[in-house]
Design a protein around this motif. Structure first.
Motif, PDB file in Angstrom:
ATOM      1  N   ILE A  97      16.273  90.339  59.734  1.00 16.53           N
ATOM      2  CA  ILE A  97      17.130  91.463  60.147  1.00 16.53           C
ATOM      3  C   ILE A  97      16.528  92.789  59.679  1.00 16.53           C
ATOM      4  CG2 ILE A  97      19.402  92.533  59.865  1.00 16.53           C
ATOM      5  CD1 ILE A  97      20.598  89.716  59.841  1.00 16.53           C
ATOM      6  N   GLN A 143      15.620  95.978  61.886  1.00 17.38           N
ATOM      7  CA  GLN A 143      16.085  97.319  61.534  1.00 17.38           C
ATOM      8  C   GLN A 143      14.939  98.326  61.614  1.00 17.38           C
ATOM      9  OE1 GLN A 143      17.100  97.895  57.409  1.00 17.38           O
ATOM     10  NE2 GLN A 143      18.714  99.377  57.891  1.00 17.38           N
ATOM     11  N   ILE A 191      22.998  98.613  59.387  1.00 13.76           N
ATOM     12  CA  ILE A 191      23.191  97.228  59.822  1.00 13.76           C
ATOM     13  C   ILE A 191      24.690  96.914  59.834  1.00 13.76           C
ATOM     14  CG2 ILE A 191      22.694  94.810  59.312  1.00 13.76           C
ATOM     15  CD1 ILE A 191      20.098  95.691  58.027  1.00 13.76           C
ATOM     16  N   ILE A 233      27.858  91.180  63.545  1.00  9.94           N
ATOM     17  CA  ILE A 233      26.804  90.908  62.564  1.00  9.94           C
ATOM     18  C   ILE A 233      26.737  89.428  62.211  1.00  9.94           C
ATOM     19  CG2 ILE A 233      28.230  91.335  60.513  1.00  9.94           C
ATOM     20  CD1 ILE A 233      24.572  92.444  61.051  1.00  9.94           C
TER      21      ILE A 233
END
Length: 425
Positions: free
Chosen positions: A139, A143, A248, A261
């Motif tokens: 992740i 990002q 995030i 998420i």
């Protein structure tokens, strides 16, 4: 035509082809007829040059062309009759005896090998686990991929993490080094894309500011044309952009086509698991092949090995900037590559022989549907039409290579299914 076969060793056969004199005469007359129509010799009209003049004037050409056509007209049939299937272009030697015409072919062939036991091979592997840390790293990568690059303005100075566009030129003894310079090179500071000394020299520079830095490149630097050399660089910052990372959260997940998420983490977990499974398959296949190669004596045809190594060297050398290398540097690089590639090519050839023998024994075949499915997949991956892919493989005579590749994959799949996979504790 008379064909005789002699076994020289496990990977070489000698095929002697004797051609009847009437066939030789026929070929010679064809060559003479072509020359008679085409020959242009001063003092004679086209088509009217006497035979004695033509045979004297074009003697070397006629002899060479006769040898060439003897091989062209008969070699394929001779190999079929001899039941010899060369793995490289045969070496041709012509018979130079009164009353006998023909040639010999020294053919490299695949050796007969006795396969070791290839089912039930034990392979120890790491267990497939996906940790929270694995998912976090994935992740984090996403990002950074979706970061916004915001231009810095005014008196802003470059710092670690920034993206910069630089202009640089390398110098040796005060003279510009050809190919070591550019007007616009993008770079992320801190990503160690370039030498650390080079990147560190950019920290603190503003747009339009210059700095000089001297760098001595190590022996193992990939670009052998500048390895071990000391080069002075003049560097200028042309643009600075700050990387701003998105937060995030659920919105970030939705931008990546996930509901939230939590579903993003689930998706990344499954993606990483599949990657690890693919990696395990490669590890298992490699371990199986290493075991099989150790278990059988396989001589490798010399010319086949040299051909493979030369192709590997050629592909690698093409990626280097040869125009910046001296003859000595290029020769040294080629020698190092040959030492590195030879054992790898030899192992690859042995693997191909073993897999081909197992496929033959187990009746593993590649049919037209297999070819069609593979081409459909290649067309989708390359965003080309099926017809374009098919045309490319046919025009460049790559169909056999494709078929052999699929056969190897199917055989490796078979060996994996029959292997005993044990996870490490």
């Amino acid at each position: 035509m008379n064909v005789a076969v002699e076994t020289l060793d496990r990977v070489r056969k000698k095929v002697e082809v004797t051609i009847p004199e009437e066939k030789v005469t026929e070929l010679r007359e064809t060559i003479y007829g072509e020359l008679k129509r085409q020959a242009k010799i001063k003092g004679f009209r086209p088509g009217k040059v006497p035979r004695s003049i033509i045979t004297t004037y074009y003697k070397d050409y006629i002899d060479d062309e006769l040898k060439k056509r003897m091989v062209q007209d008969t070699m394929q049939d001779a190999l079929i009759e001899a039941k010899v299937d060369p793995v490289t272009e045969p070496a041709v030697d012509f018979i130079e005896e009164d009353g006998r015409s023909g040639y010999t072919l020294e053919c490299e062939v695949m050796p007969e090998i006795e396969l070791p036991s290839y089912t039930g091979i034990e392979v120890e592997v790491e267990p497939i686990n996906v940790s929270d840390e694995d998912v976090d790293k994935r992740i984090d990568g996403l990002q950074h991929m979706h970061a916004e690059m915001v231009p810095r303005v005014g008196d802003a100075k470059a710092q670690t993490g920034d993206f910069v566009v630089i202009k640089y030129q390398g110098y040796m003894n005060g003279k510009p080094v050809k190919g070591v310079g550019t007007d616009a090179y993008p770079l992320e500071l801190g990503a160690t894309t370039l030498m650390p000394e080079f990147e560190n020299a950019l920290i603190g520079l503003g747009i339009g500011e210059e700095r000089e830095v001297e760098i001595t490149f190590p022996d193992d630097y990939p670009d052998k044309s500048i390895a071990t050399k000391t080069i002075q660089f003049k560097v200028e910052i042309k643009e600075i952009r700050e990387k701003r990372l998105p937060e995030i959260n659920d919105e970030f997940a939705k931008d990546l086509s996930f509901e939230n998420i939590a579903s993003l983490r689930e998706g990344m977990t499954e993606e990483i698991r599949k990657e690890k499974e693919t990696g395990r398959k490669r590890t298992v296949a490699q371990s199986i092949m290493e075991t099989l190669i150790k278990g059988v004596d396989i001589p490798v045809p010399k010319r086949l090995l040299e051909k493979r190594v030369s192709m590997m060297i050629g592909d690698t050398m093409a990626r280097f900037k040869a125009d910046r290398m001296t003859e000595e540097e290029e020769s040294n690089l080629e020698g190092n590559l040959r030492n590195d590639f030879t054992p790898r090519a030899e192992e690859r050839i042995k693997s191909e022989m073993i897999l081909a023998k197992i496929a033959e024994k187990e009746g593993i075949k590649v049919d037209d549907e297999d070819i069609s499915e593979r081409m459909k997949r290649m067309a989708e991956d390359s965003r080309r039409s099926y017809t374009e892919v098919e045309k490319f493989y046919q025009e460049y005579n790559l169909m056999d290579s494709l078929r052999n590749g699929i056969a190897e994959e199917k055989t490796i799949d078979f060996l994996r299914e029959k292997a005993v996979i044990k996870e490490k504790a």
